[in-house]
Scaffold this motif. Sequence first.
Motif, PDB file in Angstrom:
ATOM      1  N   THR A 171      10.642 -12.593  -3.078  1.00 38.58           N
ATOM      2  CA  THR A 171      10.288 -13.893  -3.636  1.00 38.58           C
ATOM      3  C   THR A 171       9.621 -13.639  -4.986  1.00 38.58           C
ATOM      4  O   THR A 171       9.284 -12.489  -5.320  1.00 38.58           O
ATOM      5  CB  THR A 171       9.302 -14.647  -2.729  1.00 38.58           C
ATOM      6  OG1 THR A 171       8.066 -13.902  -2.679  1.00 38.58           O
ATOM      7  CG2 THR A 171       9.857 -14.826  -1.315  1.00 38.58           C
ATOM      8  N   LEU A 172       9.394 -14.673  -5.744  1.00 37.80           N
ATOM      9  CA  LEU A 172       8.714 -14.527  -7.024  1.00 37.80           C
ATOM     10  C   LEU A 172       7.305 -13.957  -6.822  1.00 37.80           C
ATOM     11  O   LEU A 172       6.861 -13.083  -7.569  1.00 37.80           O
ATOM     12  CB  LEU A 172       8.666 -15.878  -7.743  1.00 37.80           C
ATOM     13  CG  LEU A 172       8.404 -15.873  -9.234  1.00 37.80           C
ATOM     14  CD1 LEU A 172       9.378 -14.977  -9.987  1.00 37.80           C
ATOM     15  CD2 LEU A 172       8.480 -17.280  -9.788  1.00 37.80           C
ATOM     16  N   ALA A 173       6.610 -14.404  -5.771  1.00 35.39           N
ATOM     17  CA  ALA A 173       5.263 -13.894  -5.473  1.00 35.39           C
ATOM     18  C   ALA A 173       5.318 -12.417  -5.081  1.00 35.39           C
ATOM     19  O   ALA A 173       4.471 -11.617  -5.504  1.00 35.39           O
ATOM     20  CB  ALA A 173       4.618 -14.711  -4.368  1.00 35.39           C
ATOM     21  N   GLU A 174       6.306 -12.029  -4.285  1.00 32.17           N
ATOM     22  CA  GLU A 174       6.445 -10.626  -3.894  1.00 32.17           C
ATOM     23  C   GLU A 174       6.802  -9.760  -5.096  1.00 32.17           C
ATOM     24  O   GLU A 174       6.332  -8.625  -5.209  1.00 32.17           O
ATOM     25  CB  GLU A 174       7.500 -10.470  -2.805  1.00 32.17           C
ATOM     26  CG  GLU A 174       7.070 -10.992  -1.457  1.00 32.17           C
ATOM     27  CD  GLU A 174       8.203 -11.030  -0.454  1.00 32.17           C
ATOM     28  OE1 GLU A 174       7.911 -10.891   0.753  1.00 32.17           O
ATOM     29  OE2 GLU A 174       9.377 -11.210  -0.853  1.00 32.17           O
ATOM     30  N   HIS A 175       7.618 -10.295  -5.992  1.00 25.81           N
ATOM     31  CA  HIS A 175       7.964  -9.566  -7.214  1.00 25.81           C
ATOM     32  C   HIS A 175       6.693  -9.230  -7.983  1.00 25.81           C
ATOM     33  O   HIS A 175       6.516  -8.099  -8.447  1.00 25.81           O
ATOM     34  CB  HIS A 175       8.923 -10.410  -8.061  1.00 25.81           C
ATOM     35  CG  HIS A 175       9.352  -9.742  -9.320  1.00 25.81           C
ATOM     36  ND1 HIS A 175       8.760 -10.010 -10.525  1.00 25.81           N
ATOM     37  CD2 HIS A 175      10.312  -8.814  -9.562  1.00 25.81           C
ATOM     38  CE1 HIS A 175       9.343  -9.283 -11.464  1.00 25.81           C
ATOM     39  NE2 HIS A 175      10.288  -8.550 -10.907  1.00 25.81           N
ATOM     40  N   GLU A 176       5.808 -10.191  -8.111  1.00 24.62           N
ATOM     41  CA  GLU A 176       4.542  -9.935  -8.799  1.00 24.62           C
ATOM     42  C   GLU A 176       3.726  -8.887  -8.047  1.00 24.62           C
ATOM     43  O   GLU A 176       3.115  -8.008  -8.664  1.00 24.62           O
ATOM     44  CB  GLU A 176       3.739 -11.221  -8.959  1.00 24.62           C
ATOM     45  CG  GLU A 176       2.459 -10.990  -9.740  1.00 24.62           C
ATOM     46  CD  GLU A 176       1.678 -12.259 -10.029  1.00 24.62           C
ATOM     47  OE1 GLU A 176       0.685 -12.159 -10.759  1.00 24.62           O
ATOM     48  OE2 GLU A 176       2.051 -13.332  -9.524  1.00 24.62           O
ATOM     49  N   GLN A 177       3.715  -8.947  -6.707  1.00 23.78           N
ATOM     50  CA  GLN A 177       2.995  -7.946  -5.911  1.00 23.78           C
ATOM     51  C   GLN A 177       3.561  -6.544  -6.158  1.00 23.78           C
ATOM     52  O   GLN A 177       2.804  -5.579  -6.247  1.00 23.78           O
ATOM     53  CB  GLN A 177       3.100  -8.262  -4.419  1.00 23.78           C
ATOM     54  CG  GLN A 177       2.273  -9.432  -3.961  1.00 23.78           C
ATOM     55  CD  GLN A 177       2.493  -9.666  -2.468  1.00 23.78           C
ATOM     56  OE1 GLN A 177       3.580 -10.057  -2.047  1.00 23.78           O
ATOM     57  NE2 GLN A 177       1.468  -9.402  -1.693  1.00 23.78           N
ATOM     58  N   VAL A 178       4.881  -6.428  -6.241  1.00 21.49           N
ATOM     59  CA  VAL A 178       5.513  -5.133  -6.507  1.00 21.49           C
ATOM     60  C   VAL A 178       5.068  -4.611  -7.868  1.00 21.49           C
ATOM     61  O   VAL A 178       4.712  -3.435  -8.010  1.00 21.49           O
ATOM     62  CB  VAL A 178       7.060  -5.233  -6.432  1.00 21.49           C
ATOM     63  CG1 VAL A 178       7.719  -3.990  -7.004  1.00 21.49           C
ATOM     64  CG2 VAL A 178       7.510  -5.474  -5.012  1.00 21.49           C
ATOM     65  N   LEU A 179       5.053  -5.460  -8.871  1.00 22.62           N
ATOM     66  CA  LEU A 179       4.633  -5.025 -10.203  1.00 22.62           C
ATOM     67  C   LEU A 179       3.169  -4.601 -10.207  1.00 22.62           C
ATOM     68  O   LEU A 179       2.811  -3.569 -10.778  1.00 22.62           O
ATOM     69  CB  LEU A 179       4.878  -6.138 -11.220  1.00 22.62           C
ATOM     70  CG  LEU A 179       6.344  -6.458 -11.475  1.00 22.62           C
ATOM     71  CD1 LEU A 179       6.472  -7.689 -12.344  1.00 22.62           C
ATOM     72  CD2 LEU A 179       7.067  -5.285 -12.099  1.00 22.62           C
TER      73      LEU A 179
ATOM     74  N   SER B 187       0.832  -1.206   0.000  1.00 18.17           N
ATOM     75  CA  SER B 187       0.000   0.000   0.000  1.00 18.17           C
ATOM     76  C   SER B 187       0.868   1.258   0.000  1.00 18.17           C
ATOM     77  O   SER B 187       0.557   2.236  -0.682  1.00 18.17           O
ATOM     78  CB  SER B 187      -0.977   0.002   1.177  1.00 18.17           C
ATOM     79  OG  SER B 187      -0.284   0.035   2.404  1.00 18.17           O
ATOM     80  N   HIS B 188       1.953   1.246   0.744  1.00 17.17           N
ATOM     81  CA  HIS B 188       2.881   2.378   0.740  1.00 17.17           C
ATOM     82  C   HIS B 188       3.544   2.513  -0.634  1.00 17.17           C
ATOM     83  O   HIS B 188       3.728   3.623  -1.135  1.00 17.17           O
ATOM     84  CB  HIS B 188       3.921   2.221   1.844  1.00 17.17           C
ATOM     85  CG  HIS B 188       4.802   3.419   2.027  1.00 17.17           C
ATOM     86  ND1 HIS B 188       5.960   3.377   2.724  1.00 17.17           N
ATOM     87  CD2 HIS B 188       4.706   4.701   1.572  1.00 17.17           C
ATOM     88  CE1 HIS B 188       6.538   4.567   2.701  1.00 17.17           C
ATOM     89  NE2 HIS B 188       5.798   5.385   2.009  1.00 17.17           N
ATOM     90  N   LEU B 189       3.883   1.390  -1.242  1.00 13.87           N
ATOM     91  CA  LEU B 189       4.472   1.419  -2.577  1.00 13.87           C
ATOM     92  C   LEU B 189       3.516   2.062  -3.575  1.00 13.87           C
ATOM     93  O   LEU B 189       3.907   2.937  -4.349  1.00 13.87           O
ATOM     94  CB  LEU B 189       4.855   0.015  -3.037  1.00 13.87           C
ATOM     95  CG  LEU B 189       5.395  -0.100  -4.468  1.00 13.87           C
ATOM     96  CD1 LEU B 189       6.642   0.750  -4.667  1.00 13.87           C
ATOM     97  CD2 LEU B 189       5.679  -1.551  -4.814  1.00 13.87           C
ATOM     98  N   THR B 190       2.251   1.658  -3.562  1.00 14.43           N
ATOM     99  CA  THR B 190       1.265   2.214  -4.490  1.00 14.43           C
ATOM    100  C   THR B 190       1.133   3.717  -4.322  1.00 14.43           C
ATOM    101  O   THR B 190       1.122   4.465  -5.306  1.00 14.43           O
ATOM    102  CB  THR B 190      -0.104   1.532  -4.305  1.00 14.43           C
ATOM    103  OG1 THR B 190       0.037   0.137  -4.559  1.00 14.43           O
ATOM    104  CG2 THR B 190      -1.144   2.102  -5.257  1.00 14.43           C
ATOM    105  N   SER B 191       1.074   4.189  -3.076  1.00 18.06           N
ATOM    106  CA  SER B 191       0.930   5.630  -2.854  1.00 18.06           C
ATOM    107  C   SER B 191       2.202   6.387  -3.259  1.00 18.06           C
ATOM    108  O   SER B 191       2.125   7.488  -3.799  1.00 18.06           O
ATOM    109  CB  SER B 191       0.535   5.941  -1.411  1.00 18.06           C
ATOM    110  OG  SER B 191       1.532   5.535  -0.508  1.00 18.06           O
TER     111      SER B 191
END
Length: 114
Positions: free
Chosen positions: A62-70, A32-36
């Motif tokens: 992790t691969l899952a976190e990488h997708e979350q970041v994108l 959420s902080h990343l998005t803002s």
Amino acid sequence: MMAPEVLKQRIAEGIMAFPATPFEPDGSLDSSHLTSHVAFLAQYDPTALVAAGGAGEIFSLTLAEHEQVLRATMEGAGRVPVIGGAGYGTSMACAMARQWSGPGATVYCCCRRT
């Protein structure tokens, strides 16, 4: 979607932004902080936003976190193009590039392995 030639020209004429990926005190991703933060950067109309590709944080994901970041970056970017970082060895970089082929994404992958 933006054609590769258009993206190449856009990048050549401006400044890209490399938002650092924020983490919670326990080491988990703070999406959420990343998005803002990305939305804040996007209001200045950088030529592109590079997710998980500027501060070395890719090696903490992790691969899952990488997708979350994108996904979080795409959510906050609005109309600004997003370039997803990919790293580690060739196999992992290809997996990172291939996993992101969702709506609104254009994946340019030069990986030869399957």
